[in-house]
Design an enzyme around this catalytic site. Structure first.
Site, PDB file in Angstrom:
ATOM      1  N   ASP A  34       0.845  -1.203   0.000  1.00  0.00           N
ATOM      2  CA  ASP A  34       0.000   0.000   0.000  1.00  0.00           C
ATOM      3  C   ASP A  34       0.886   1.262   0.000  1.00  0.00           C
ATOM      4  O   ASP A  34       0.690   2.183  -0.818  1.00  0.00           O
ATOM      5  CB  ASP A  34      -0.898  -0.044   1.247  1.00  0.00           C
ATOM      6  CG  ASP A  34      -2.033   0.954   1.225  1.00  0.00           C
ATOM      7  OD1 ASP A  34      -2.261   1.586   0.184  1.00  0.00           O
ATOM      8  OD2 ASP A  34      -2.702   1.098   2.271  1.00  0.00           O
ATOM      9  N   SER A 117      -3.221  -9.722   2.286  1.00  0.00           N
ATOM     10  CA  SER A 117      -3.360 -10.115   3.714  1.00  0.00           C
ATOM     11  C   SER A 117      -2.223 -10.962   4.281  1.00  0.00           C
ATOM     12  O   SER A 117      -2.265 -11.297   5.464  1.00  0.00           O
ATOM     13  CB  SER A 117      -4.685 -10.854   3.984  1.00  0.00           C
ATOM     14  OG  SER A 117      -5.764  -9.948   3.973  1.00  0.00           O
TER      15      SER A 117
HETATM   16  N1  AR6 Z   1       5.023  -5.372  -4.855  1.00  0.00           N
HETATM   17  C1  AR6 Z   1       4.433  -6.562  -4.614  1.00  0.00           C
HETATM   18  N2  AR6 Z   1       4.229  -7.055  -3.368  1.00  0.00           N
HETATM   19  C2  AR6 Z   1       4.664  -6.292  -2.333  1.00  0.00           C
HETATM   20  C3  AR6 Z   1       5.286  -5.028  -2.487  1.00  0.00           C
HETATM   21  C4  AR6 Z   1       5.453  -4.574  -3.828  1.00  0.00           C
HETATM   22  N3  AR6 Z   1       6.009  -3.398  -4.095  1.00  0.00           N
HETATM   23  N4  AR6 Z   1       5.601  -4.546  -1.245  1.00  0.00           N
HETATM   24  C5  AR6 Z   1       5.202  -5.466  -0.350  1.00  0.00           C
HETATM   25  N5  AR6 Z   1       4.637  -6.524  -0.991  1.00  0.00           N
HETATM   26  P1  AR6 Z   1       1.214  -6.086   3.117  1.00  0.00           P
HETATM   27  P2  AR6 Z   1      -1.476  -6.924   4.029  1.00  0.00           P
HETATM   28  C6  AR6 Z   1       4.075  -7.786  -0.443  1.00  0.00           C
HETATM   29  O1  AR6 Z   1       1.713  -6.033   4.522  1.00  0.00           O
HETATM   30  O2  AR6 Z   1      -0.928  -8.102   4.773  1.00  0.00           O
HETATM   31  C7  AR6 Z   1      -0.612  -1.845   4.852  1.00  0.00           C
HETATM   32  O3  AR6 Z   1      -0.056  -1.029   5.845  1.00  0.00           O
HETATM   33  C8  AR6 Z   1       4.452  -8.192   0.956  1.00  0.00           C
HETATM   34  O4  AR6 Z   1       5.776  -8.742   0.991  1.00  0.00           O
HETATM   35  O5  AR6 Z   1       1.582  -5.002   2.190  1.00  0.00           O
HETATM   36  O6  AR6 Z   1      -2.707  -7.117   3.190  1.00  0.00           O
HETATM   37  C9  AR6 Z   1      -2.064  -1.491   4.520  1.00  0.00           C
HETATM   38  O7  AR6 Z   1      -2.303  -0.103   4.652  1.00  0.00           O
HETATM   39  C10 AR6 Z   1       3.389  -9.270   1.215  1.00  0.00           C
HETATM   40  O8  AR6 Z   1       3.768 -10.501   0.593  1.00  0.00           O
HETATM   41  O9  AR6 Z   1      -0.416  -6.197   3.055  1.00  0.00           O
HETATM   42  C11 AR6 Z   1      -2.817  -2.283   5.537  1.00  0.00           C
HETATM   43  O10 AR6 Z   1      -2.926  -1.615   6.760  1.00  0.00           O
HETATM   44  C12 AR6 Z   1       2.159  -8.714   0.481  1.00  0.00           C
HETATM   45  O11 AR6 Z   1       2.664  -7.673  -0.381  1.00  0.00           O
HETATM   46  C13 AR6 Z   1      -2.009  -3.540   5.708  1.00  0.00           C
HETATM   47  O12 AR6 Z   1      -0.665  -3.187   5.326  1.00  0.00           O
HETATM   48  C14 AR6 Z   1       1.088  -8.108   1.385  1.00  0.00           C
HETATM   49  O13 AR6 Z   1       1.704  -7.487   2.522  1.00  0.00           O
HETATM   50  C15 AR6 Z   1      -2.451  -4.647   4.781  1.00  0.00           C
HETATM   51  O14 AR6 Z   1      -1.766  -5.817   5.122  1.00  0.00           O
END
Ligand code: AR6
Length: 167
Positions: A34, A117
């Site tokens: 995000d 998630s």
């Molecule tokens: N490209 C692809 N995947 C990514 C990237 C990227 N640039 N950066 C991280 N990931 P998360 P959630 C991966 O924590 O669990 C936020 O603060 C990461 O390694 O981003 O759904 C929001 O505002 C992991 O495998 O999302 C919410 O509050 C995946 O994306 C909360 O986090 C999801 O990790 C959402 O948590």
């Protein structure tokens, strides 16, 4: 039938019709994917998200991609994992299904998803991968031709690769 591919990469670099953002219910940005999407898309995204007045868990809302190579960003808050007894599976399925519905509504052909998630929301990785791939492969698509899961790390890619062999 939708073609599914698992790749390792950074979703902010995706040249596709729509990328999906693993958002929170405020839609006002955060950490993880995000944060990376908000940073790369630029301040116009913050203004567009503010006008959407949030989004419920499992639902999805769309903005332009602004400075991203992707045309659209589909924002969906996935569920926070507690113990699996709080409708987490259904809510994660809804996030994928409703994001695909948004992509159809915007006539998208190509859509990239992050692993929703499984970061700070702590949804178990293989369980999430199975739900993601089942929902995508059973989606009744008209315009969507190809969906990629963009895994940010090798462990995530391995889990989705394995789940794909089961689906
Ligand atoms: N490209 C692809 N995947 C990514 C990237 C990227 N640039 N950066 C991280 N990931 P998360 P959630 C991966 O924590 O669990 C936020 O603060 C990461 O390694 O981003 O759904 C929001 O505002 C992991 O495998 O999302 C919410 O509050 C995946 O994306 C909360 O986090 C999801 O990790 C959402 O948590």
């Amino acid at each position: 039938m939708i073609q599914i591919e698992i790749i390792k990469g950074d979703i902010t670099q995706s040249h596709v019709d729509a990328i999906v953002n693993a958002a929170n219910t405020t839609l006002m940005g955060g950490g993880g994917v995000d944060g990376a999407i908000h940073c790369a898309a630029g301040p116009e995204l913050d203004a567009a998200c503010e006008a959407l007045h949030g989004c419920k868990t499992g639902e999805a809302k769309t903005t332009p991609g602004f400075n991203l190579p992707a045309k659209f960003i589909i924002h969906t808050p996935g569920p926070i994992w507690h113990d699996g007894k709080n409708n987490e599976d259904e809510l994660l399925k809804n996030s994928y299904f409703n994001s695909l519905k948004e992509a159809e509504a915007h006539q998208c052909h190509t859509v990239d998803f992050p692993s929703i998630s499984t970061g700070v929301y702590h949804f178990p990785l293989l369980r999430a991968a199975k739900i993601a791939l089942n929902t995508i492969s059973n989606f009744p698509s008209y315009s969507i031709e190809k969906v990629r899961i963009v895994a940010f790390d090798l462990q995530t890619k391995a889990a989705y690769d394995y789940a794909l062999t089961l689906s």
